[in-house]
Design a protein around this motif. Structure first.
Motif, PDB file in Angstrom:
ATOM      1  N   GLU A  43      -2.619  -0.493  -4.983  1.00  0.00           N
ATOM      2  CA  GLU A  43      -2.875   0.322  -6.222  1.00  0.00           C
ATOM      3  C   GLU A  43      -2.319   1.796  -5.929  1.00  0.00           C
ATOM      4  O   GLU A  43      -1.890   2.439  -6.941  1.00  0.00           O
ATOM      5  N   TRP A  44      -2.099   2.131  -4.770  1.00  0.00           N
ATOM      6  CA  TRP A  44      -1.508   3.543  -4.366  1.00  0.00           C
ATOM      7  C   TRP A  44      -0.243   3.337  -4.974  1.00  0.00           C
ATOM      8  O   TRP A  44       0.174   4.448  -5.813  1.00  0.00           O
ATOM      9  N   ARG A  45       0.490   2.310  -4.703  1.00  0.00           N
ATOM     10  CA  ARG A  45       1.949   2.337  -5.353  1.00  0.00           C
ATOM     11  C   ARG A  45       1.871   2.237  -6.750  1.00  0.00           C
ATOM     12  O   ARG A  45       2.884   3.062  -7.395  1.00  0.00           O
ATOM     13  N   HIS A  46       1.116   1.754  -7.350  1.00  0.00           N
ATOM     14  CA  HIS A  46       0.864   1.547  -8.939  1.00  0.00           C
ATOM     15  C   HIS A  46       0.693   3.189  -9.396  1.00  0.00           C
ATOM     16  O   HIS A  46       1.021   3.554 -10.463  1.00  0.00           O
ATOM     17  N   ALA A  47      -0.371   3.715  -8.611  1.00  0.00           N
ATOM     18  CA  ALA A  47      -0.619   5.008  -8.995  1.00  0.00           C
ATOM     19  C   ALA A  47       0.646   5.996  -8.952  1.00  0.00           C
ATOM     20  O   ALA A  47       0.711   6.888  -9.980  1.00  0.00           O
ATOM     21  N   TYR A  48       1.231   5.657  -7.951  1.00  0.00           N
ATOM     22  CA  TYR A  48       2.366   6.561  -7.823  1.00  0.00           C
ATOM     23  C   TYR A  48       3.269   6.439  -8.810  1.00  0.00           C
ATOM     24  O   TYR A  48       3.888   7.378  -9.764  1.00  0.00           O
ATOM     25  N   LEU A  60      -9.953   7.435  -4.085  1.00  0.00           N
ATOM     26  CA  LEU A  60     -10.115   6.273  -3.071  1.00  0.00           C
ATOM     27  C   LEU A  60      -9.284   6.578  -1.945  1.00  0.00           C
ATOM     28  O   LEU A  60      -9.396   5.910  -0.840  1.00  0.00           O
ATOM     29  N   GLY A  61      -8.681   7.876  -1.665  1.00  0.00           N
ATOM     30  CA  GLY A  61      -7.891   7.930  -0.501  1.00  0.00           C
ATOM     31  C   GLY A  61      -6.485   7.179  -0.630  1.00  0.00           C
ATOM     32  O   GLY A  61      -5.967   7.045  -1.436  1.00  0.00           O
ATOM     33  N   ILE A  62      -5.932   7.245   0.842  1.00  0.00           N
ATOM     34  CA  ILE A  62      -4.764   6.451   0.837  1.00  0.00           C
ATOM     35  C   ILE A  62      -4.815   5.684   2.198  1.00  0.00           C
ATOM     36  O   ILE A  62      -5.806   5.670   2.892  1.00  0.00           O
ATOM     37  N   THR A  63      -3.744   4.868   2.339  1.00  0.00           N
ATOM     38  CA  THR A  63      -3.779   3.859   3.595  1.00  0.00           C
ATOM     39  C   THR A  63      -2.760   4.580   4.486  1.00  0.00           C
ATOM     40  O   THR A  63      -2.119   5.726   4.293  1.00  0.00           O
ATOM     41  N   ALA A  64      -2.922   4.233   5.677  1.00  0.00           N
ATOM     42  CA  ALA A  64      -2.141   4.652   6.956  1.00  0.00           C
ATOM     43  C   ALA A  64      -0.848   4.866   6.500  1.00  0.00           C
ATOM     44  O   ALA A  64      -0.215   3.892   5.787  1.00  0.00           O
ATOM     45  N   GLU A  65       0.072   5.788   7.021  1.00  0.00           N
ATOM     46  CA  GLU A  65       1.512   6.000   6.592  1.00  0.00           C
ATOM     47  C   GLU A  65       2.520   5.481   7.613  1.00  0.00           C
ATOM     48  O   GLU A  65       3.731   5.421   7.453  1.00  0.00           O
ATOM     49  N   LEU A  66       2.126   4.913   8.675  1.00  0.00           N
ATOM     50  CA  LEU A  66       2.638   4.258   9.605  1.00  0.00           C
ATOM     51  C   LEU A  66       2.425   2.766  10.111  1.00  0.00           C
ATOM     52  O   LEU A  66       1.186   2.683  10.009  1.00  0.00           O
ATOM     53  N   PRO A  67       3.363   1.939  10.273  1.00  0.00           N
ATOM     54  CA  PRO A  67       2.682   0.631  10.575  1.00  0.00           C
ATOM     55  C   PRO A  67       1.803   0.718  12.147  1.00  0.00           C
ATOM     56  O   PRO A  67       2.119   1.682  12.979  1.00  0.00           O
ATOM     57  N   VAL A  68       1.221  -0.271  12.241  1.00  0.00           N
ATOM     58  CA  VAL A  68       0.151  -0.267  13.357  1.00  0.00           C
ATOM     59  C   VAL A  68       0.797  -0.139  14.752  1.00  0.00           C
ATOM     60  O   VAL A  68       0.399   0.441  15.554  1.00  0.00           O
ATOM     61  N   SER A  69       2.085  -0.973  14.871  1.00  0.00           N
ATOM     62  CA  SER A  69       2.936  -0.674  16.058  1.00  0.00           C
ATOM     63  C   SER A  69       3.286   0.725  16.399  1.00  0.00           C
ATOM     64  O   SER A  69       3.562   0.640  17.599  1.00  0.00           O
ATOM     65  N   GLU A  70       3.242   1.675  15.543  1.00  0.00           N
ATOM     66  CA  GLU A  70       3.638   3.055  15.966  1.00  0.00           C
ATOM     67  C   GLU A  70       2.507   4.042  16.311  1.00  0.00           C
ATOM     68  O   GLU A  70       2.549   5.027  16.706  1.00  0.00           O
TER      69      GLU A  70
END
Length: 100
Positions: A43-48, A60-70
């Motif tokens: 949804e965030w990408r579509h909004a962008y 609705l906010g945003i999702t984390a900007e880094l992968p979990v491994s980092e």
């Protein structure tokens, strides 16, 4: 998975894809577990792409900007798909009701 951040008294719930990126994220704040975010990466990408990013972020906010491994300094607790869905559905309903 879910993680608790005691500095903000916030629970973070994450659905993570195969490559470690957060697909959906819920944030519940305080002792009442008030939803303050329930964001979807798709949804965030579509909004962008459609020029509506500010509106989406504010609602609705945003999702984390880094992968979990980092990530550092977190102690994730595993969740089942159904456990995440229950939190996701509830947060989305509460956020939508607050916008009415």
């Amino acid at each position: 998975m879910r993680c608790y951040w005691d500095e903000e008294d916030t629970w973070f719930y994450f659905e993570v894809g195969a490559e470690g990126w957060v697909i959906r994220q819920v944030e519940l704040e305080g002792p009442e577990l008030t939803p303050i975010a329930a964001a979807s990466l798709a949804e965030w990408r579509h909004a962008y792409d459609t020029g509506r990013l500010d509106e989406y972020d504010n609602r609705l906010g945003i999702t984390a900007e880094l992968p979990v491994s980092e990530w550092q300094g977190h102690d994730p607790q595993e969740l089942t798909y159904d456990e995440f869905e229950e939190v996701w559905d509830s947060a989305r309903r509460q956020i939508a009701a607050g916008l009415s």
